[in-house]
Design an enzyme around this catalytic site. Structure first.
Site, PDB file in Angstrom:
ATOM      1  N   SER A 109      89.709 -57.207 -37.499  1.00 51.35           N
ATOM      2  CA  SER A 109      90.885 -56.718 -38.218  1.00 51.35           C
ATOM      3  C   SER A 109      90.554 -56.288 -39.638  1.00 51.35           C
ATOM      4  O   SER A 109      91.147 -55.331 -40.153  1.00 51.35           O
ATOM      5  CB  SER A 109      91.972 -57.798 -38.234  1.00 51.35           C
ATOM      6  OG  SER A 109      91.503 -58.974 -38.883  1.00 51.35           O
ATOM      7  N   ASP A 120      91.191 -64.631 -41.414  1.00 56.06           N
ATOM      8  CA  ASP A 120      89.754 -64.804 -41.577  1.00 56.06           C
ATOM      9  C   ASP A 120      89.056 -63.450 -41.524  1.00 56.06           C
ATOM     10  O   ASP A 120      89.662 -62.423 -41.191  1.00 56.06           O
ATOM     11  CB  ASP A 120      89.192 -65.733 -40.498  1.00 56.06           C
ATOM     12  CG  ASP A 120      89.388 -65.169 -39.100  1.00 56.06           C
ATOM     13  OD1 ASP A 120      90.103 -64.150 -38.962  1.00 56.06           O
ATOM     14  OD2 ASP A 120      88.838 -65.732 -38.138  1.00 56.06           O
ATOM     15  N   ASP A 122      85.756 -61.515 -39.887  1.00 53.61           N
ATOM     16  CA  ASP A 122      84.659 -61.534 -38.917  1.00 53.61           C
ATOM     17  C   ASP A 122      83.465 -60.812 -39.529  1.00 53.61           C
ATOM     18  O   ASP A 122      83.569 -59.641 -39.915  1.00 53.61           O
ATOM     19  CB  ASP A 122      85.077 -60.855 -37.618  1.00 53.61           C
ATOM     20  CG  ASP A 122      86.215 -61.586 -36.933  1.00 53.61           C
ATOM     21  OD1 ASP A 122      86.133 -62.822 -36.826  1.00 53.61           O
ATOM     22  OD2 ASP A 122      87.179 -60.925 -36.499  1.00 53.61           O
ATOM     23  N   ASP A 174      83.920 -66.131 -40.104  1.00 52.16           N
ATOM     24  CA  ASP A 174      83.193 -66.349 -38.857  1.00 52.16           C
ATOM     25  C   ASP A 174      81.966 -65.443 -38.908  1.00 52.16           C
ATOM     26  O   ASP A 174      82.105 -64.216 -38.985  1.00 52.16           O
ATOM     27  CB  ASP A 174      84.042 -65.997 -37.638  1.00 52.16           C
ATOM     28  CG  ASP A 174      85.171 -66.986 -37.416  1.00 52.16           C
ATOM     29  OD1 ASP A 174      85.167 -68.035 -38.087  1.00 52.16           O
ATOM     30  OD2 ASP A 174      86.044 -66.710 -36.583  1.00 52.16           O
ATOM     31  N   LYS A 236     100.656 -55.932 -33.846  1.00 53.22           N
ATOM     32  CA  LYS A 236     100.075 -57.269 -33.988  1.00 53.22           C
ATOM     33  C   LYS A 236     101.119 -58.274 -34.467  1.00 53.22           C
ATOM     34  O   LYS A 236     101.166 -59.406 -33.979  1.00 53.22           O
ATOM     35  CB  LYS A 236      98.891 -57.226 -34.959  1.00 53.22           C
ATOM     36  CG  LYS A 236      97.670 -56.500 -34.421  1.00 53.22           C
ATOM     37  CD  LYS A 236      96.517 -56.522 -35.394  1.00 53.22           C
ATOM     38  CE  LYS A 236      95.988 -57.909 -35.622  1.00 53.22           C
ATOM     39  NZ  LYS A 236      94.784 -57.943 -36.461  1.00 53.22           N
ATOM     40  N   TYR A 245      99.626 -63.323 -28.525  1.00 56.84           N
ATOM     41  CA  TYR A 245      98.445 -62.881 -29.267  1.00 56.84           C
ATOM     42  C   TYR A 245      97.398 -63.989 -29.206  1.00 56.84           C
ATOM     43  O   TYR A 245      97.375 -64.891 -30.026  1.00 56.84           O
ATOM     44  CB  TYR A 245      98.823 -62.568 -30.722  1.00 56.84           C
ATOM     45  CG  TYR A 245      97.720 -61.926 -31.541  1.00 56.84           C
ATOM     46  CD1 TYR A 245      97.686 -60.555 -31.716  1.00 56.84           C
ATOM     47  CD2 TYR A 245      96.713 -62.683 -32.143  1.00 56.84           C
ATOM     48  CE1 TYR A 245      96.689 -59.951 -32.476  1.00 56.84           C
ATOM     49  CE2 TYR A 245      95.708 -62.093 -32.883  1.00 56.84           C
ATOM     50  CZ  TYR A 245      95.707 -60.724 -33.055  1.00 56.84           C
ATOM     51  OH  TYR A 245      94.711 -60.124 -33.793  1.00 56.84           O
TER      52      TYR A 245
END
Length: 759
Positions: A109, A120, A122, A174, A236, A245
């Site tokens: 995202s 968070d 990625d 992450d 979303k 989701y």
């Protein structure tokens, strides 16, 4: 406001010097449905949509964005420092050390530009060939430990895609790892280069790279990035508010929702965000699943022999229910976790959302109606509560994460029960309600919908015990910190007992949502502008035939003979499931597009040209069935007529003929203690947990066959595959089977869970 991209013909010079008009170029595997641009009403509704989303924390402030950039820069510096230290330990020359590089990429995202407040990031750590994965989970992990900004650091090295999770200066990260076959990593390294997938890269590195490659491909395949981002933010938010989701729990994850919106952007390249949101619901409420959603043509040849999604070769790929295929090689199905229950829930929500957006365009509702929270805790009469507990916070992070990743197995077990028509898991987990729950507790809830049958006893012990055994077996094998203090407990509760487990504020929100939903339905029925033929059916879980007895939630019948259980099973085989068609007032598949046309014509009647474009676009949506995808027909036959044979042989689709099997039923079950608040648990003797293989499989009812064979008239068709030869297939894949039972049963709590349903 929004950049409008108009596709124009491209003229090319011929060898004789003359110019010829070539076909207009477009993104995607089919031509667009409509090239119509945004009309004034579309722009107005798009602006209102943006204003409606702001209170939900969808947009970050400039200060918050700058903090994310600062965190990413500091993490990138740590990676470069670490790679240099590893290179020095391996006696790399000074000339190479100066250029060895290393870089942190983002995906998901954040890379798509649709992240929300507190979300968070990625990330992917890319290193040269001499830096190993073992270095990443040892020396780099130790380096992160030394940083004062790093909190909640944990490594999941044995995961399908190994990851390090952390909170860096308040921002959750992450981080994956990929080792490239290069001596140095330049700052402008392009990860879409397929040559990187060759040579020494292992499959885990390819999986890690795939996140960045897929995200970049999605951005490259949408015609208008700004409109795509605004529409994706809305979709979303809607999915999260409706509780659909979550990739891990069998719904759709962020990348799957992004690909759905990207496909609609390809079909309507010049549409405004508000129009794209409505078209997402229109297209995918009519989509003929399991037809795959593709953003571009798949490669005809698997040059690198990597595992790719291809139902012509992989038998298991044919049983994927809602395939959404990633655009980057190697192509994968991002929705392989979808179950029959989650598929039904998703399609229902698409249909309901389509009705809401039609009302919005008719100026009968506002965007806030679309984002109303789900009424999950008032929708069902019966719920399964899954509780995970442990002693320390560090242990609980691992333990709860493991259980969450396996909840879909429990849902799959429940779906196979003959008397359960739907198992709906709520993606939102809840912590301890008060001090009596313990400090480190996480709770998940699964709503159950049963078939309509008189006086049945539903045995859930087998389904739940199999799940518990699987979790403990995987935990003992994969968790480094696994111990006796890690516990899992499964309970059945009625709706009126949820206050024991769920915060009052959440129950109140669900009650309000249910009340508004009913009021809206009543208003919809009495409205002169909406006919009953166009109403979307809704599930009815409060049927009088499903009234539970007033005794305890867990009812155990003692000395129940095999003959009695079998007789009950036979009597209830003809019971019709309480599914959507019970209240269907018409063919919603054929009426949805007509409703979309009439609504659009009513709102935009002042613009005849716009009406003509919309009408032509929707007519094209209906008539596109002539270009039917061969893989869909073949996949349907595998899951339908041909699939019956596979199911009977391999037990893929059919439900258990009774609950439980005669060989699984205990001869004697001890009495349950009267203690407890509406539910009872007790230890029972060991016994088999699956029906006898000799049990005769039931014939599918006429309703089930019709439901499976239903084909909507309105569908969007993508061409991609040649016809499959089902008689000549080879698959190297292994089924996603449950892990073996643990060797020690000391930690496994066996509970007898039975429900008595009577008219």
């Amino acid at each position: 406001m929004w950049n409008v991209v108009v596709l124009r013909p491209i003229f090319c010079g011929s060898s004789q010097g003359a110019t010829k008009a070539a076909k207009p170029k477009y993104l995607g595997i089919t031509s667009p449905i409509s090239l119509a641009g945004a009309q004034p009403i579309d722009k107005e509704l798009s602006k209102k949509l943006e204003e409606t989303m702001k209170p939900f924390g969808v947009f970050e402030s400039e200060k918050e964005l700058n903090k994310r950039l600062d965190v990413l820069q500091r993490v990138d510096q740590l990676v470069k420092k670490w790679i240099r230290e590893v290179s020095l330990d391996q006696n790399i020359s000074e000339t190479v050390l100066e250029k060895v590089g290393g870089k942190v990429y983002t995906f998901g995202s954040y890379r798509l530009g649709v992240h929300t407040k507190g979300a968070d990031i990625d990330t992917l750590c890319v290193a040269p060939y001499h830096v190993k994965r073992s270095d990443f989970f040892t020396t780099f992990y130790d380096l992160l430990k030394e940083q004062p900004e790093v909190k909640e650091l944990r490594a999941v090295e044995d995961a399908f895609v190994p990851v390090i999770k952390m909170s860096f200066d308040g921002i959750e990260l992450d981080m994956l790892f990929a080792q490239l076959p290069l001596t140095m990593i330049p700052e402008d390294q392009d990860l879409l280069d397929e040559s990187l997938l060759k040579n020494t890269m292992d499959i885990k590195c390819i999986r890690s790279l795939n996140g960045c490659r897929v995200t970049d491909e999605i951005l490259r395949l949408v015609p208008n990035i700004e409109s795509f981002r605004m529409a994706l933010r809305a979709i979303k938010l809607w999915a999260k508010r409706k509780g659909i989701y979550s990739n891990a729990l069998g719904f759709l994850g962020g990348v799957s929702w992004a690909m759905l919106v990207a496909r609609v952007c390809q079909l309507y390249p010049n549409a405004a965000p508000a129009t794209l949101v409505q078209k997402v619901f229109l297209v995918f409420s009519k989509w003929e699943w399991p037809q795959p959603v593709l953003l571009k043509q798949m490669q005809k040849e698997n040059v690198l022999s990597l595992p790719v999604w291809d139902p012509r070769i992989n038998v298991l790929d044919r049983f994927h229910l809602m395939p959404i295929i990633t655009p980057a090689y190697p192509q994968q199905n991002s929705t392989f976790n979808v179950t029959q229950s989650t598929k039904k829930i998703l399609i229902d929500e698409f249909q309901l959302a389509l009705e809401v957006t039609q009302k919005i365009y008719a100026k009968e509702a506002s965007w806030s109606l679309l984002f109303k929270r789900s009424d999950f805790f008032t929708k069902y009469r019966h719920y399964i509560v899954l509780l995970a507990s442990s002693k320390t916070e560090e242990q609980h992070l691992e333990w709860s994460g493991l259980i969450e990743s396996k909840v879909r197995i429990l849902v799959g077990n429940l779906e196979k029960n003959q008397y359960i028509s739907l198992a709906h898991v709520n993606p939102d987990s809840f912590g301890p309600l008060d001090s009596s729950d313990g400090q480190h507790v996480t709770k998940w809830f699964i709503g159950l919908e049963f078939v309509q049958a008189p006086n049945i006893n539903v045995e859930l012990t087998t389904d739940i015990q199999s799940f518990i055994n699987t979790v403990h077996a995987v935990g003992m094998k994969s968790l480094k910190m696994y111990c006796d203090d890690m516990k899992i407990e499964v309970k059945h509760v009625k709706r009126k007992q949820l206050s024991i487990y769920v915060p009052a504020s959440v129950l109140k929100q669900s009650t309000v949502a249910d009340k508004e939903k009913k009021e809206s339905a009543n208003k919809h029925q009495t409205s002169d502008t909406v006919t009953s033929a166009n109403s979307t059916p809704t599930r009815s879980t409060d049927s009088p035939s499903l009234q539970t007895s007033k005794s305890e939630s867990f009812l155990v019948q003692q000395d129940t003979s095999h003959e009695q259980l079998q007789a009950q099973s036979v009597d209830c085989m003809d019971g019709k499931p309480a599914v959507l068609k019970a209240t269907d007032g018409g063919d919603s598949s054929s009426n949805g597009t007509k409703d979309d046309q009439s609504t659009t014509d009513a709102v935009c009647s002042e613009n005849d040209e716009h009406n003509a474009d919309i009408k032509a676009a929707d007519e094209k949506l209906v008539t596109s069935t002539a270009n039917s995808l061969s893989v869909v027909d073949q996949t349907s036959s595998v899951n339908g007529e041909s699939g019956n044979k596979l199911s009977q042989d391999g037990g893929v689709d059919l439900k258990r003929p009774h609950s439980p099997g005669p060989e699984s039923a205990p001869n004697k079950i001890p009495k349950i203690s009267s203690q407890g608040e509406g539910c009872s648990d007790t230890n029972v003797s060991k016994r088999p947990h699956s029906p006898s293989q000799g049990d005769k499989q039931p014939k599918r009812s006429k309703d089930q066959q019709q439901t499976q064979a239903t084909v909507t008239e309105d569908k969007v068709i993508d061409k991609s595959f040649e016809k499959i030869d089902v008689n000549n297939v080879v698959s190297d894949e292994l089924q996603d089977m449950a892990s073996p039972q643990p060797t020690s049963y000391n930690r496994v709590q066996k509970n007898t869970i039975r429900l008595k349903l009577s008219r």
